[in-house]
Design a protein around this motif. Structure first.
Motif, PDB file in Angstrom:
ATOM      1  N   ILE A   1    -128.280   5.233  10.462  1.00 17.84           N
ATOM      2  CA  ILE A   1    -127.428   5.483   9.291  1.00 17.84           C
ATOM      3  C   ILE A   1    -126.866   4.160   8.783  1.00 17.84           C
ATOM      4  CG2 ILE A   1    -125.475   6.785   8.394  1.00 17.84           C
ATOM      5  CD1 ILE A   1    -127.401   8.713   9.608  1.00 17.84           C
ATOM      6  N   PRO A   2    -127.377   3.660   7.661  1.00 23.69           N
ATOM      7  CA  PRO A   2    -126.813   2.426   7.094  1.00 23.69           C
ATOM      8  C   PRO A   2    -125.394   2.672   6.571  1.00 23.69           C
ATOM      9  CG  PRO A   2    -128.939   3.006   6.082  1.00 23.69           C
ATOM     10  CD  PRO A   2    -128.474   4.196   6.853  1.00 23.69           C
ATOM     11  N   SER A   3    -124.541   1.709   6.812  1.00 25.54           N
ATOM     12  CA  SER A   3    -123.166   1.784   6.312  1.00 25.54           C
ATOM     13  C   SER A   3    -122.997   0.827   5.142  1.00 25.54           C
ATOM     14  CB  SER A   3    -122.198   1.392   7.419  1.00 25.54           C
ATOM     15  OG  SER A   3    -120.899   1.184   6.886  1.00 25.54           O
ATOM     16  N   PRO A   4    -122.130   1.177   4.186  1.00 22.23           N
ATOM     17  CA  PRO A   4    -121.869   0.251   3.071  1.00 22.23           C
ATOM     18  C   PRO A   4    -121.361  -1.113   3.540  1.00 22.23           C
ATOM     19  CG  PRO A   4    -120.957   2.422   2.595  1.00 22.23           C
ATOM     20  CD  PRO A   4    -121.434   2.461   4.014  1.00 22.23           C
TER      21      PRO A   4
END
Lengths: 214, 214
Positions: free
Chosen positions: A200-203
């Motif tokens: 899950i990429p985070s901002p």
């Protein structure tokens, strides 16, 4: 509920290193810059070292605030506890964390050189010359029905993975390359036979990896 | 820490509806199918209604397991509590949740038709004819220093947003279109003047929205 064994908020570089080369008193992460590895956490409202108000409440904060939930004990390697190697020359070293370490549970430190338990604030460190299985039995017992966190460093997480003792891992991939140091893995996909994997990429620029036993 | 007011695990359709049209005893979400809205949560290890072992430990689970952490009281609208409207005909109705509701704190139910408090398991429902500000004062007081959850339904969340009383929102956008019902918003971007917004897609098909005060 069964007690689980969890790795949580464990940060690695894009090339899989949990720490750099050359740990010392001045550089707990060797040539790696901890400010780069932990910038994502430091920005969150629930970062354990935050002293001023403010901070984010997004995805990264869900991870920092979950750090202690449901955890009754931690197991760590000696190199997470301090930069010394070999027999203790004295007992002056009391960890990196000051008077109130963020664990607030029993912590079992794996070392070939035992020393008496050390209580700092709400945390008590116990020093064990033990296999992962033996250490885990002690930690389960101390955790009062709660989960056990395997806190690192890299060698300790690897030893527990090799013994197939870990149920869930939350690993944070920071947007830095280290090139050398202690490597957790070549790729998280190495573990996919045994673990489900979510990326899950985070901002904030990190990617959160959630792995749990198949 | 200051007490915060939080919306957590509040599910809306892609077109912004938190519930469908025509709530009844048989259909708490009206024409909407709760199994579709809550499939993401039901799959997680920490879903509050889970009775069997198993379930996921990824991003969605971080959200379901955070539901009760740090919460000392909930405020809900009467339509979340039950399908009745107008004066209570009798006091037989005790909520949708059976003998052990998942709140396990004081819950303040906003209604123009008060009735005596109702204790079910570890939850006590108090029925208040009150403004959002008044209800929040009661809830803060009951929450013992912890945060207050605004639990919905849509009209209640909207009333608290309009009164500018909400500090953080976690809204889950489910991959369904409802077309009609009670609408939370046209778009989360409606709130961006007042709130930071993170949009995090989950492998389960939902998108988690994290909003917090600027």
């Amino acid at each position: 509920m069964t007690q689980a064994v969890r790795v949580h908020n464990f940060v690695v570089s894009r090339d899989g290193f949990g720490t750099g080369e050359g740990q010392s008193l001045e550089r707990p992460f060797g040539h790696a810059n901890p400010a780069e590895l932990f910038a994502w956490a430091g920005a969150t409202a629930h970062w354990v070292n935050r002293t001023d108000p403010g901070g984010t409440y997004g995805l990264d904060d869900f991870c920092t605030r979950d750090f202690a939930h449901g955890i009754g004990a931690e197991i760590m390697g000696r190199n997470k506890f301090g930069p010394q190697r070999g027999p203790w020359e004295n007992l002056d070293w009391q960890g990196w964390w000051g008077d109130e370490p963020p664990f607030r549970t029993p912590v079992f430190v794996l070392t070939h050189y035992e020393r008496p338990p050390l209580t700092m604030g709400e945390t008590t460190f116990y020093f064990l010359d033990a296999t992962p299985h033996e250490a885990l039995a002690r930690a389960f017992d101390a955790a009062n029905g709660k989960d056990v966190r395997v806190g690192g460093g890299v060698a300790t997480v690897r030893a527990f993975l090799e013994a197939d003792l870990i149920d869930q891992l939350h690993v944070v991939v920071a947007p830095v390359e280290l090139g050398r140091g202690e490597r957790l893995w070549n790729s998280p996909h190495d573990l996919q036979e045994r673990f489900h994997l979510e990326e899950i990429p985070s901002p904030s620029g990190v990617t959160h990896l959630f792995l749990w036993r198949r």
